[in-house]
Design an enzyme around this catalytic site. Sequence first.
Site, PDB file in Angstrom:
ATOM      1  N   GLY A 116     -15.627  -6.467   9.803  1.00 47.22           N
ATOM      2  CA  GLY A 116     -14.679  -6.191   8.729  1.00 47.22           C
ATOM      3  C   GLY A 116     -15.273  -6.381   7.351  1.00 47.22           C
ATOM      4  O   GLY A 116     -14.922  -5.681   6.407  1.00 47.22           O
ATOM      5  N   LYS A 169       0.800  -1.235   0.000  1.00 51.80           N
ATOM      6  CA  LYS A 169       0.000   0.000   0.000  1.00 51.80           C
ATOM      7  C   LYS A 169       0.829   1.279   0.000  1.00 51.80           C
ATOM      8  O   LYS A 169       0.366   2.311  -0.459  1.00 51.80           O
ATOM      9  CB  LYS A 169      -0.970  -0.007   1.185  1.00 51.80           C
ATOM     10  CG  LYS A 169      -2.120  -0.984   0.987  1.00 51.80           C
ATOM     11  CD  LYS A 169      -3.148  -0.892   2.084  1.00 51.80           C
ATOM     12  CE  LYS A 169      -4.235  -1.923   1.820  1.00 51.80           C
ATOM     13  NZ  LYS A 169      -5.336  -1.867   2.759  1.00 51.80           N
ATOM     14  N   ALA A 206      -1.497   0.667  15.135  1.00 47.29           N
ATOM     15  CA  ALA A 206      -0.911   1.839  14.478  1.00 47.29           C
ATOM     16  C   ALA A 206      -0.169   1.416  13.207  1.00 47.29           C
ATOM     17  O   ALA A 206       0.941   1.862  12.935  1.00 47.29           O
ATOM     18  CB  ALA A 206       0.022   2.561  15.446  1.00 47.29           C
ATOM     19  N   GLY A 207      -0.782   0.535  12.431  1.00 45.70           N
ATOM     20  CA  GLY A 207      -0.193   0.098  11.162  1.00 45.70           C
ATOM     21  C   GLY A 207      -0.794   0.880  10.007  1.00 45.70           C
ATOM     22  O   GLY A 207      -1.369   1.958  10.195  1.00 45.70           O
ATOM     23  N   LEU A 247       4.778   2.062  21.134  1.00 44.29           N
ATOM     24  CA  LEU A 247       4.273   3.419  21.382  1.00 44.29           C
ATOM     25  C   LEU A 247       4.682   4.405  20.286  1.00 44.29           C
ATOM     26  O   LEU A 247       3.891   5.254  19.886  1.00 44.29           O
ATOM     27  CB  LEU A 247       4.771   3.903  22.751  1.00 44.29           C
ATOM     28  CG  LEU A 247       4.091   5.170  23.279  1.00 44.29           C
ATOM     29  CD1 LEU A 247       2.604   4.928  23.522  1.00 44.29           C
ATOM     30  CD2 LEU A 247       4.765   5.642  24.563  1.00 44.29           C
ATOM     31  N   ASN A 261      -4.858   2.013  -1.857  1.00 47.95           N
ATOM     32  CA  ASN A 261      -5.366   0.647  -2.040  1.00 47.95           C
ATOM     33  C   ASN A 261      -6.048   0.449  -3.387  1.00 47.95           C
ATOM     34  O   ASN A 261      -6.545  -0.636  -3.675  1.00 47.95           O
ATOM     35  CB  ASN A 261      -6.336   0.260  -0.908  1.00 47.95           C
ATOM     36  CG  ASN A 261      -7.697   0.881  -1.109  1.00 47.95           C
ATOM     37  OD1 ASN A 261      -7.804   2.001  -1.592  1.00 47.95           O
ATOM     38  ND2 ASN A 261      -8.744   0.153  -0.774  1.00 47.95           N
TER      39      ASN A 261
HETATM   40  P1  ATR Z   1      -1.679  -3.116   8.635  1.00 44.34           P
HETATM   41  O1  ATR Z   1      -1.200  -2.421   7.409  1.00 44.34           O
HETATM   42  O2  ATR Z   1      -2.667  -4.213   8.386  1.00 44.34           O
HETATM   43  O3  ATR Z   1      -2.182  -2.209   9.703  1.00 44.34           O
HETATM   44  P2  ATR Z   1       0.882  -3.428   9.912  1.00 44.34           P
HETATM   45  O4  ATR Z   1       1.339  -2.117   9.374  1.00 44.34           O
HETATM   46  O5  ATR Z   1       1.836  -4.557   9.901  1.00 44.34           O
HETATM   47  O6  ATR Z   1      -0.424  -3.938   9.168  1.00 44.34           O
HETATM   48  O7  ATR Z   1       0.350  -3.181  11.424  1.00 44.34           O
HETATM   49  C1  ATR Z   1      -0.045  -4.213  12.231  1.00 44.34           C
HETATM   50  C2  ATR Z   1      -0.599  -3.668  13.551  1.00 44.34           C
HETATM   51  O8  ATR Z   1      -0.909  -4.804  14.367  1.00 44.34           O
HETATM   52  C3  ATR Z   1       0.390  -2.833  14.355  1.00 44.34           C
HETATM   53  O9  ATR Z   1      -0.327  -1.899  15.130  1.00 44.34           O
HETATM   54  C4  ATR Z   1       1.035  -3.899  15.231  1.00 44.34           C
HETATM   55  O10 ATR Z   1       1.604  -3.405  16.424  1.00 44.34           O
HETATM   56  P3  ATR Z   1       3.151  -2.880  16.455  1.00 44.34           P
HETATM   57  O11 ATR Z   1       3.148  -1.533  15.792  1.00 44.34           O
HETATM   58  O12 ATR Z   1       3.499  -2.855  17.855  1.00 44.34           O
HETATM   59  O13 ATR Z   1       3.934  -3.902  15.648  1.00 44.34           O
HETATM   60  C5  ATR Z   1      -0.171  -4.724  15.583  1.00 44.34           C
HETATM   61  N1  ATR Z   1       0.202  -6.054  16.037  1.00 44.34           N
HETATM   62  C6  ATR Z   1       0.610  -7.086  15.278  1.00 44.34           C
HETATM   63  N2  ATR Z   1       0.831  -8.178  16.057  1.00 44.34           N
HETATM   64  C7  ATR Z   1       0.552  -7.806  17.325  1.00 44.34           C
HETATM   65  C8  ATR Z   1       0.568  -8.487  18.578  1.00 44.34           C
HETATM   66  N3  ATR Z   1       0.926  -9.770  18.667  1.00 44.34           N
HETATM   67  N4  ATR Z   1       0.188  -7.802  19.670  1.00 44.34           N
HETATM   68  C9  ATR Z   1      -0.187  -6.512  19.593  1.00 44.34           C
HETATM   69  N5  ATR Z   1      -0.222  -5.811  18.432  1.00 44.34           N
HETATM   70  C10 ATR Z   1       0.146  -6.454  17.320  1.00 44.34           C
END
Ligand code: ATR
Length: 480
Positions: free
Chosen positions: A453, A283, A344-345, A369, A304
């Site tokens: 979703g 993306k 926050a992804g 954070l 997207n």
């Molecule tokens: P997307 O584009 O789908 O949002 P991404 O950018 O990989 O995918 O983001 C994944 C999100 O899921 C992030 O907020 C990630 O937290 P971190 O920034 O700390 O990595 C969160 N995430 C993934 N696995 C996790 C877990 N086991 N526990 C808590 N948060 C998780």
Amino acid sequence: MICLTLSGSTLMENAETIRSNRAYIDAAELRVDYLNEDEQKKASLFPAMVDIPVILTLRRTIDGGRCGLSERQRRSILLSALEGDFAYVDIEDDIKRSDVEDKAREKGVKIIRSFHDFSGIPDDIYSRIYKAAEKGDIAKAAVTPHSVADLLTLFHVSDELKGIDKIIIGMGEWGVASRILYKRCGSMLTFAASGTAVAPGQVNARDLKLLYRADRISDRTAIYGVIGNPVYHSTSPQIHNPGFHAINYDAVYLPFLVDNIRSFFALAEYLKMRGFSVTIPFKTQVLMFLGRISREVKQIGSCNTVVRVPGMWKGYNTDYYGFLSPIVRDIESGRIKSALVIGAGGASKAIVWALRNRGVKVTILNRTLSRAADIAALNFCEFDTLENAKKYEGTVDLVVQTTSVGLYPDFDLNPIEGFRFTGREIVYDIIYKPRMTKILTEAEKAGCTLHFGEEMLLEQGKLQFEMFTGYHYPKSVSDE
Ligand code: ATR
């Protein structure tokens, strides 16, 4: 032609498989090497048991089959099978002229001259196909692409060898597009699987016929798709293809597994694609290939939806709209004034922006954070770590779950385990597989209003459809 591969152990079982797939197929390949020993001897009876042309194949183990017999024994089974009215017989291209070939020619059975490469695409693919064609046979190349660039090579074969009768198959997970767009590869048929649990790369007959309408794809058919890695779990083909069909638009939408986005753009140009959806992890990467981007893409930093416009590609973001659509009335009515966004992804970026754009007060909670802080700084909102989630109990109107926690197959996980809902919150999980995630189950127990979703997926898909076709998504679609 869509040709069903028959891997049953008896002739009756295979005839039954044909009957249950009959509406989707034009031919079948009897894999004699899958038959029981007794049944192999009766293979000649098979063409009379069914009402479609049948290919006779006794595949050797070195070519991925199960026949470990000596060449003499194998020839004897093929010769006896040729007593039946097979339409085609498959003979490997390294086999010297034999009595099998002579008998086939005598009976007017067409010969498919095949070669298999399970490790890649051989350098001499063009000359081998050409050589088979010189003999008046149908050349069959079953090869294994390992990248988008390899897939593009398969499509080039059709340009180089125009007018030659051939079957081109890209095996494995990188070859799926060549199986669906077989006509664009200049292939006279594509092989289909019968069931739903199929090997990587195989597409089942029903989907080829009804979902992709693979046998109706012509040079005029507009090609769309979704790019991602992984991508085959995507349900977007089930949104767009029935939509195209309902408005009588000659187009197909298929998944493209992508390793390198630059190679994909080369393929997209080659196929004259009109547009595509973009999913994880492309993306953001896709942005540098776009000639123009919409305001949302500029502000969110993620795209997207890519649409062909004269001379270039233009990027949009329909995620934010798809997300807002199910809750927009609640925002407008004042029912939603504050939100807790978990994660926050990339998805969170679009969602936080969408909520802030509508004046909703947002707090982002994330495991890491700093990522939450970055999005918060761009959108003027609060942020905190996941561990502090309980601090926010009873303080917000909306809770949005945007992380991958709880996604299939980890459906018993919840990123804010132990968070107590009051029952007044609207809880929205953007995961669509499973529909009912752990967090939603807990929210439902507390009496919260839920959003799923799949709502977001459908809404963003409908808007994409409008961008692709210029038409509204039809009110009623059918998958038949
Ligand atoms: P997307 O584009 O789908 O949002 P991404 O950018 O990989 O995918 O983001 C994944 C999100 O899921 C992030 O907020 C990630 O937290 P971190 O920034 O700390 O990595 C969160 N995430 C993934 N696995 C996790 C877990 N086991 N526990 C808590 N948060 C998780």
